[in-house]
Design an enzyme around this catalytic site. Structure first.
Site, PDB file in Angstrom:
ATOM      1  N   HIS A   5      88.362  32.362  55.020  1.00 40.44           N
ATOM      2  CA  HIS A   5      87.084  32.502  54.320  1.00 40.44           C
ATOM      3  C   HIS A   5      86.779  31.149  53.668  1.00 40.44           C
ATOM      4  CE1 HIS A   5      84.431  33.920  51.046  1.00 40.44           C
ATOM      5  NE2 HIS A   5      84.261  35.030  51.746  1.00 40.44           N
ATOM      6  N   ASP A  24      95.731  34.279  50.249  1.00 42.63           N
ATOM      7  CA  ASP A  24      94.475  34.917  49.876  1.00 42.63           C
ATOM      8  C   ASP A  24      94.584  36.376  50.280  1.00 42.63           C
ATOM      9  OD1 ASP A  24      91.992  36.064  49.970  1.00 42.63           O
ATOM     10  OD2 ASP A  24      90.988  34.363  50.912  1.00 42.63           O
ATOM     11  N   GLN A  43      91.594  40.716  51.267  1.00 40.52           N
ATOM     12  CA  GLN A  43      91.380  41.829  52.210  1.00 40.52           C
ATOM     13  C   GLN A  43      92.647  42.639  52.449  1.00 40.52           C
ATOM     14  OE1 GLN A  43      88.495  42.763  53.331  1.00 40.52           O
ATOM     15  NE2 GLN A  43      87.298  41.010  52.615  1.00 40.52           N
ATOM     16  N   LYS A  55      87.155  44.330  45.527  1.00 43.45           N
ATOM     17  CA  LYS A  55      87.526  44.747  46.884  1.00 43.45           C
ATOM     18  C   LYS A  55      88.691  45.733  46.830  1.00 43.45           C
ATOM     19  CE  LYS A  55      86.207  40.260  48.795  1.00 43.45           C
ATOM     20  NZ  LYS A  55      85.009  40.431  49.616  1.00 43.45           N
ATOM     21  N   CYS A 107      81.196  34.242  56.137  1.00 44.61           N
ATOM     22  CA  CYS A 107      81.737  33.105  55.372  1.00 44.61           C
ATOM     23  C   CYS A 107      82.971  32.524  56.049  1.00 44.61           C
ATOM     24  CB  CYS A 107      82.061  33.491  53.938  1.00 44.61           C
ATOM     25  SG  CYS A 107      80.636  34.044  53.020  1.00 44.61           S
TER      26      CYS A 107
HETATM   27  C1  LIG Z   1      89.482  36.789  52.741  1.00 38.69           C
HETATM   28  C2  LIG Z   1      88.572  36.558  51.586  1.00 38.69           C
HETATM   29  N1  LIG Z   1      88.813  35.562  50.734  1.00 38.69           N
HETATM   30  C3  LIG Z   1      88.037  35.329  49.667  1.00 38.69           C
HETATM   31  C4  LIG Z   1      86.931  36.096  49.403  1.00 38.69           C
HETATM   32  C5  LIG Z   1      86.102  35.789  48.196  1.00 38.69           C
HETATM   33  O1  LIG Z   1      86.221  36.819  47.290  1.00 38.69           O
HETATM   34  P1  LIG Z   1      85.338  36.832  45.949  1.00 38.69           P
HETATM   35  O2  LIG Z   1      83.918  36.646  46.405  1.00 38.69           O
HETATM   36  O3  LIG Z   1      85.576  38.166  45.373  1.00 38.69           O
HETATM   37  O4  LIG Z   1      85.801  35.708  45.104  1.00 38.69           O
HETATM   38  C6  LIG Z   1      86.622  37.133  50.270  1.00 38.69           C
HETATM   39  C7  LIG Z   1      85.409  37.950  50.033  1.00 38.69           C
HETATM   40  O5  LIG Z   1      84.530  38.048  50.832  1.00 38.69           O
HETATM   41  C8  LIG Z   1      87.457  37.375  51.378  1.00 38.69           C
HETATM   42  O6  LIG Z   1      87.191  38.368  52.227  1.00 38.69           O
END
Ligand SMILES: Cc1ncc(COP(=O)(O)O)c(C=O)c1O
Lengths: 150, 410
Positions: B127, B204, B207, B230, B368
């Site tokens: 992401h 990270d 998910q 999430k 993203c």
């Molecule tokens: C794998 C991953 N990393 C990071 C993020 C960013 O999360 P947040 O927008 O809650 O900071 C997301 C959210 O879409 C994600 O799916």
């Protein structure tokens, strides 16, 4: 409105043979979402594709969902637009937008209430504030071009 | 003795009030939990209860409300520590979410530990939140962000990782589960290989945490980041877990109230962990709401929840194989939560619109993860993402709606 040399922009039915009123009238006939979206997809098929040479950085309006390309020319007090998208429904919606803006004087473009138009069509969701909405970004581009030439 | 609830999909669905409504005249099917999950009533109640009965600032005042708020706030941290099997709540820092957690590490850890010529490896699945913060710090330090390629089916290429690993690699930042394809990455294996070269590893987990139990000790990673929203909790709250010795050595990220021990114009000393990294009034309601979400999840046997989710996801994959023209994007060895697909000849944005008209909420676009989309030579996908409250009936509705959309578009 006469342009001395035949120009591809004037061949665009939207804003010439298909007006914003035509679209309002037709859409008001339909009750089901199926009919409405079939009509929008069909409108998209009438939008002349933009020449591939315009599909570059200069003409792109980037959205998260889909991409839109747009070009404009100004001739004898009138703005002409060409637009295209990689998505069918977006293409139809570009037709809806161009029906209101294409072949119009900058002043008319600036005084046209696009929000009300989309609201009446029941398509406001497509013009929403969602980040990366290509259609909204395109409307902004058209308005800024109109402001430049007004 | 904690009482476990038997997982029953109808009961679970009843716990989530938002699911019971019509969208565009059709019963809602919510398949966008990858973007954000819905909240069970108990989470909503916990937030309401906080604001209606003990709202006060934490760690500051000498009165009873503040004591109660502080106790609940810190109990929430303990719950979160337990949730990921951290050895200590001191290793659990509140952030606004995954993005802020990664920015904190990139900025704070990066400023002390990166120098010119160093490398940060990120997978091509990441992401943007796990790419761009590294690019920024790399730029400042003269370091380099290097992508680890993924295979055609969407797995991180471990051979490519081995080729890239070396002395100069200081950080490996990878997702536990890919938000675009659902790939479950072999993070334990990646940690082992990275540690062999002395590199630190950030995972990270945005998910991952809602889909299966996570144990930071057995993963042996150095940092683990995730978002409350999430994980059935509220927006605005997230967690950075970090190894205590690393966090101790890192400089503060932001500064101001509560993260300070003494302030003099001659010099300021900082509070101990975790407060050193929590400048300003935190998202108290968020932390309490997230703790309620953890309580909710802990009512169930998480293996049972995971088994249900796997069943739903595999049902979707099988249905996709039956509908001609549907092409699944990413066929990784192990997947969780995400079914990414294309309808050949149709644009994902059009699919999204036509599904929305039928009450089905999915996400379309690049998710993203533009480098990943580029890797596959596509501009985006349609993504149905699942949570514990999704049922096989939801999948049936999805494919019925897809069949209809197909008639429009092809
Ligand atoms: C794998 C991953 N990393 C990071 C993020 C960013 O999360 P947040 O927008 O809650 O900071 C997301 C959210 O879409 C994600 O799916």
């Amino acid at each position: 409105m006469v342009i001395s040399t035949p120009h591809p922009y004037t061949q665009n039915p939207f804003g010439t043979t298909i007006s914003a009123d035509d679209i309002c009238n037709t859409l008001s006939f339909f009750d089901s979402w199926e009919d409405r979206y079939q009509y929008i997809i069909d409108l998209g098929k009438e939008l002349p594709p933009i020449d591939d040479s315009y599909k570059d950085e200069e003409h792109i309006v980037r959205g998260c969902q889909s991409q839109v390309w747009i070009d404009s020319v100004y001739s004898e007090g009138t703005l002409w637009f060409q637009a295209d998208s990689d998505a069918f429904i977006v293409k139809g919606l570009l037709g809806v937008v161009l029906a209101a803006y294409n072949g119009k004087a900058p002043g008319d473009i600036l005084s046209f209430d696009i929000e009300e138009y989309f609201n009446n069509l029941g398509l406001m969701g497509h013009l929403s504030q969602t980040r990366g909405n290509g259609l909204r970004a395109m409307v902004k581009k058209i308005i800024s071009v109109a402001q430049l030439t007004d | 003795m904690p009482v476990r609830n038997i997982f029953d999909i109808d009961t679970v669905r009843r716990d989530f009030p938002i699911l019971h409504q019509e969208v565009n005249g059709q019963p809602l099917v919510y398949l966008d939990s990858g973007a954000t999950t819905q909240k069970p009533q108990c989470v909503i109640d916990a937030i309401v209860d906080y604001y209606s009965s003990y709202n006060a600032n934490v760690h500051r005042a000498a009165h009873s409300l503040s004591e109660k708020a502080t106790a609940r706030f810190e109990r929430a941290r303990e719950k979160l520590a337990h949730f990921i099997n951290s050895t200590s709540p001191r290793e659990v820092l509140w952030t606004r979410g995954t993005t802020e957690a990664i920015n904190l590490v990139a900025s704070s850890w990066g400023s002390e530990n990166l120098k010119s010529g160093d490398k940060i490896l990120v997978s091509a699945l990441e992401h943007h939140s796990n790419i761009v913060p590294w690019q920024l710090v790399a730029q400042q330090k003269g370091a380099e962000v290097v992508p680890i390629d993924v295979t055609e089916n969407g797995d991180i290429d471990l051979d490519a990782l081995d080729t890239l690993l070396g002395e100069q690699v200081k950080m490996v930042a990878v997702s536990h589960v890919s938000n675009a394809l659902g790939t479950v990455n072999p993070v334990q294996e990646i940690v082992q290989r990275a540690h062999y070269y002395g590199a630190k590893v950030l995972i990270d987990g945005a998910q991952a945490v809602s889909h299966f139990p996570v144990d930071v000790q057995s993963l042996d990673c150095d940092f683990y980041a995730f978002s409350g929203h999430k994980l059935f909790g509220p927006t605005g709250i997230g967690v950075l877990w970090g190894r205590e010795n690393l966090l101790e050595a890192m400089p503060p990220y932001q500064s101001g109230g509560e993260m300070i021990e003494t302030v003099r114009f001659s010099g300021t000393t900082f509070n101990e962990l975790p407060y050193k990294f929590e400048a300003g009034t935190p998202d108290i309601a968020g932390a309490i709401g997230l703790a309620a979400a953890i309580d909710y999840l802990n009512r169930f046997d998480r293996q049972e929840v995971a088994a249900h989710e796997t069943q739903v996801l595999h049902y979707a994959i099988a249905k996709g194989e039956e509908l001609s023209g549907i092409k699944r994007v990413g066929t990784a060895k192990q997947v969780a939560g995400v079914y990414s697909f294309l309808l050949e000849g149709a644009h994902p944005a059009d699919l999204g619109t036509l599904l929305d008209q039928q009450g089905i909420a999915i996400r379309t676009g690049h998710h993203c993860a533009q480098p990943l989309m580029e890797r596959y030579g596509i501009s985006g996908t349609a993504r149905a993402s699942f949570a514990m409250y999704n049922s096989v009936e939801d999948v049936d509705r999805l494919f019925k709606a897809l069949a209809k959309a197909k008639q429009f578009l092809l």
